[in-house]
Design an enzyme around this catalytic site. Structure first.
Site, PDB file in Angstrom:
ATOM      1  N   TYR A  64       0.864  -1.176   0.000  1.00 13.06           N
ATOM      2  CA  TYR A  64       0.000   0.000   0.000  1.00 13.06           C
ATOM      3  C   TYR A  64       0.897   1.220   0.000  1.00 13.06           C
ATOM      4  O   TYR A  64       1.870   1.263   0.747  1.00 13.06           O
ATOM      5  CB  TYR A  64      -0.915   0.010   1.232  1.00 13.06           C
ATOM      6  CG  TYR A  64      -2.358  -0.129   0.820  1.00 13.06           C
ATOM      7  CD1 TYR A  64      -2.959   0.862   0.055  1.00 13.06           C
ATOM      8  CD2 TYR A  64      -3.102  -1.247   1.167  1.00 13.06           C
ATOM      9  CE1 TYR A  64      -4.268   0.731  -0.371  1.00 13.06           C
ATOM     10  CE2 TYR A  64      -4.414  -1.379   0.742  1.00 13.06           C
ATOM     11  CZ  TYR A  64      -4.990  -0.389  -0.030  1.00 13.06           C
ATOM     12  OH  TYR A  64      -6.280  -0.522  -0.454  1.00 13.06           O
ATOM     13  N   GLU A  66      -0.411   4.761  -0.417  1.00 11.49           N
ATOM     14  CA  GLU A  66      -1.195   5.995  -0.555  1.00 11.49           C
ATOM     15  C   GLU A  66      -0.329   7.204  -0.225  1.00 11.49           C
ATOM     16  O   GLU A  66       0.487   7.150   0.695  1.00 11.49           O
ATOM     17  CB  GLU A  66      -2.360   5.931   0.426  1.00 11.49           C
ATOM     18  CG  GLU A  66      -3.675   6.340  -0.170  1.00 11.49           C
ATOM     19  CD  GLU A  66      -4.783   6.071   0.820  1.00 11.49           C
ATOM     20  OE1 GLU A  66      -5.080   6.967   1.593  1.00 11.49           O
ATOM     21  OE2 GLU A  66      -5.321   4.946   0.810  1.00 11.49           O
ATOM     22  N   ASP A 241      -6.450  15.056 -23.678  1.00 12.27           N
ATOM     23  CA  ASP A 241      -6.389  13.616 -23.409  1.00 12.27           C
ATOM     24  C   ASP A 241      -5.664  12.979 -24.596  1.00 12.27           C
ATOM     25  O   ASP A 241      -6.234  12.790 -25.663  1.00 12.27           O
ATOM     26  CB  ASP A 241      -7.820  13.086 -23.277  1.00 12.27           C
ATOM     27  CG  ASP A 241      -7.873  11.589 -23.021  1.00 12.27           C
ATOM     28  OD1 ASP A 241      -6.817  10.924 -23.098  1.00 12.27           O
ATOM     29  OD2 ASP A 241      -8.978  11.083 -22.751  1.00 12.27           O
ATOM     30  N   THR A 270      -3.131   7.354 -21.426  1.00 13.02           N
ATOM     31  CA  THR A 270      -2.931   5.976 -21.020  1.00 13.02           C
ATOM     32  C   THR A 270      -1.446   5.690 -21.257  1.00 13.02           C
ATOM     33  O   THR A 270      -0.767   6.454 -21.942  1.00 13.02           O
ATOM     34  CB  THR A 270      -3.738   4.994 -21.893  1.00 13.02           C
ATOM     35  OG1 THR A 270      -3.292   5.149 -23.256  1.00 13.02           O
ATOM     36  CG2 THR A 270      -5.225   5.234 -21.819  1.00 13.02           C
ATOM     37  N   LYS A 273      -1.215   2.307 -24.907  1.00 12.50           N
ATOM     38  CA  LYS A 273      -1.606   2.351 -26.320  1.00 12.50           C
ATOM     39  C   LYS A 273      -0.342   2.605 -27.142  1.00 12.50           C
ATOM     40  O   LYS A 273       0.590   1.817 -27.044  1.00 12.50           O
ATOM     41  CB  LYS A 273      -2.717   3.380 -26.512  1.00 12.50           C
ATOM     42  CG  LYS A 273      -3.986   2.987 -25.721  1.00 12.50           C
ATOM     43  CD  LYS A 273      -5.157   3.924 -25.932  1.00 12.50           C
ATOM     44  CE  LYS A 273      -6.337   3.501 -25.055  1.00 12.50           C
ATOM     45  NZ  LYS A 273      -7.471   4.438 -25.133  1.00 12.50           N
ATOM     46  N   ARG A 279      -0.557  -1.477 -18.883  1.00 10.28           N
ATOM     47  CA  ARG A 279      -1.908  -0.945 -18.835  1.00 10.28           C
ATOM     48  C   ARG A 279      -1.992   0.050 -17.682  1.00 10.28           C
ATOM     49  O   ARG A 279      -1.830  -0.324 -16.527  1.00 10.28           O
ATOM     50  CB  ARG A 279      -2.858  -2.122 -18.599  1.00 10.28           C
ATOM     51  CG  ARG A 279      -4.318  -1.857 -18.709  1.00 10.28           C
ATOM     52  CD  ARG A 279      -5.047  -3.142 -19.055  1.00 10.28           C
ATOM     53  NE  ARG A 279      -4.721  -3.493 -20.419  1.00 10.28           N
ATOM     54  CZ  ARG A 279      -5.267  -2.912 -21.496  1.00 10.28           C
ATOM     55  NH1 ARG A 279      -6.205  -2.006 -21.358  1.00 10.28           N
ATOM     56  NH2 ARG A 279      -4.888  -3.253 -22.694  1.00 10.28           N
TER      57      ARG A 279
END
Ligand SMILES: *Cc1c(COP(=O)(O)O)cnc(C)c1O
Length: 478
Positions: A64, A66, A241, A270, A273, A279
């Site tokens: 974790y 955060e 974007d 992203t 792509k 991913r």
């Protein structure tokens, strides 16, 4: 890297998995076989490097983390800090960005981070200042209620879906459309191109808080300098974007007015792509928005995925190497060769060609819907996806278009000669496919007929076309 090292790595991994759940190991192996055998023209897909893939399969997944680098809400994040800082540094250097936030789990998540960063900066912060409090918990109930209404009452102007925009740019089925009052700009019906005067007019009338540039199905360059001027003229924040074309920006195919990073206040993408990474998603921004962007988790994101950030660092390091620019240029060369091959054979293309990694075929020219064309191509071993065309008469489900893209095949090494052969295969399938009819005799948007022997023949030709360009040549699972 030697064939041996990569083969051994993946073989050993599968052996370990097989001992627990052999069906998963089998499915992973089968996926490699399927990917190797199919002519993948899906414009949003690619093949990440073995190093990128391997960076994801480890104990970083257990952490974790955060918070941000050096400021975590959990102890023991020193190694996560290392990979997150590396990924961000590579991203800043690669794109010439002031700030990079590499935690978003996907493109949609990156957009949510961006929207809320802008809302926090432009709506929430002024409200806090006005109420003379430091944070939302200190607002009175009445002020909080008013702020929530104001946050939910902002405007967004983005590219229309059928012109190639994305669902996350304020369309009702997506959360962005429920958050924002949205209007969209389309393309000129005659040319298929963005008409910047019309965008400026729409911006003047609508006065959006956010002007969104970027697309997933527009086959041309976009002038981000002009869009920024339009945003400035109405006091909008300019967001781009670049999910689809980040690889072309990274590889310096899109420079100057066509590189969004120097022009936009905030850029989302992203990483899987055309950028060819794992991913995931990413946000780049100007310094003024950095603090708000860094609050992405837990504002809208779940805990960061350290294993994916490790893979982002690897992929971004790859994209900074000189050969990536060569790769990016070949993506466009291939796309243009594919477009030329289709045009020469009589296909109808939206905008009549391409400047980027994708081509949009208007299959109404073949008497088919997008869905019929997509299925007939799939029967023939050619993997594409159907897509709306501007003013599409068949709607978003059946559509009238087929979107094809070259990032994946370019990664395999196919070149312009193979693109011409690919155009021949596509054109043959589409000319030989006939639209079917419903039981009552009306034309069906889904049924079609294609001689199975021809489909088989095309599929064999597609496999032959791929044979000299093995996918993951350093990986042998046998
Ligand atoms: C693909 C895409 C997205 C969504 O990315 P995910 O990783 O699937 O969430 C967002 N915006 C645009 C323009 C895209 O093309």
């Amino acid at each position: 890297m030697s064939r041996n090292a990569e083969s051994t790595a993946f073989r050993s991994a599968l052996e370990v998995i097989r001992a627990v759940e052999p069906r998963v190991a089998d499915a992973i192996g089968a996926e490699l076989t399927d990917q190797r055998e199919s002519l993948k023209l899906i414009a949003s897909e690619n093949y990440a490097s073995p190093a990128t893939l391997l960076a994801m399969g480890n104990w970083f997944s257990d952490k974790y983390a955060e918070g941000t680098v050096g400021r975590r809400f959990y102890a023991g994040c020193q190694n996560v800090d290392t990979v997150e800082a590396l990924a961000a540094e590579h991203a800043r250097e690669l794109f010439g960005a002031a700030h990079a936030y590499v935690q978003p789990h996907s493109g949609i998540d990156a957009n949510l981070v961006a929207f809320w960063a802008v809302l926090a900066d432009r709506v929430e912060s002024p409200a806090l200042k006005k109420a003379q409090v430091r944070q939302v918990n200190d607002l009175t109930e009445a002020d909080w209620f008013a702020l929530r209404r104001e946050l939910g009452n902002q405007r967004m102007l983005g590219m229309s879906l059928d012109a190639g925009g994305h669902l996350t740019h304020g369309f009702r089925p997506n959360i962005s459309g429920k958050m924002f009052d949205q209007r969209s700009y389309g393309t000129d019906p005659a040319t298929g191109l963005i008409d910047y005067d019309r965008v400026a007019e729409a911006a003047r009338e609508f006065k959006p808080l956010i002007l969104v540039g970027g697309y997933s199905a527009y086959p041309r360059k976009v002038n981000f300098r002009i869009l920024r001027e339009i945003a400035d003229s109405v006091g909008a924040t300019f967001m781009v974007d670049m999910a689809h074309f980040a690889g072309l920006v990274a590889g310096k195919v899109f420079t100057g007015d066509f590189d969004p990073v120097p022009h936009a206040h905030i850029v989302t993408t992203t990483t899987h792509k055309s950028l060819r990474g794992p991913r995931g998603g990413m946000v780049l921004c100007q310094p003024e928005l950095a603090d708000q962007v860094d609050r992405g988790c837990p504002m809208v994101l779940g805990g960061p995925l350290p294993h994916v950030m490790a893979a982002k660092a690897v992929a971004l390091a790859e994209a900074r190497r000189p050969d990536f620019a060569d790769y990016a240029q070949r993506i466009v060369d291939n796309s243009q060769a594919l477009a030329d091959g289709l045009l020469r054979r009589g296909a109808k293309l939206v905008t009549g060609g391409t400047d980027n990694h994708l081509v949009l075929i208007d299959v109404s020219g073949y008497g088919l819907t997008g869905r019929q064309a997509e299925q007939a191509l799939l029967d023939s071993g050619i993997v594409t996806n159907r897509n709306s065309v501007p003013q599409d008469p068949n709607g978003a489900w059946y559509t009238s278009g087929i979107r094809i893209g070259t990032p994946a095949l370019t990664t395999r090494g196919l070149g312009t000669a193979e693109m011409d052969q690919t155009a021949e295969l596509i054109h043959t399938v589409l000319t030989q496919t006939t639209a079917g009819a419903n039981a009552d005799g009306t034309p069906s948007k889904a049924k079609y007929a294609l001689d199975p022997a021809l489909a088989d023949k095309i599929a064999r030709q597609a496999t032959d076309l791929l044979a000299p360009f093995p996918l993951y040549p350093t990986v042998d699972l046998a």
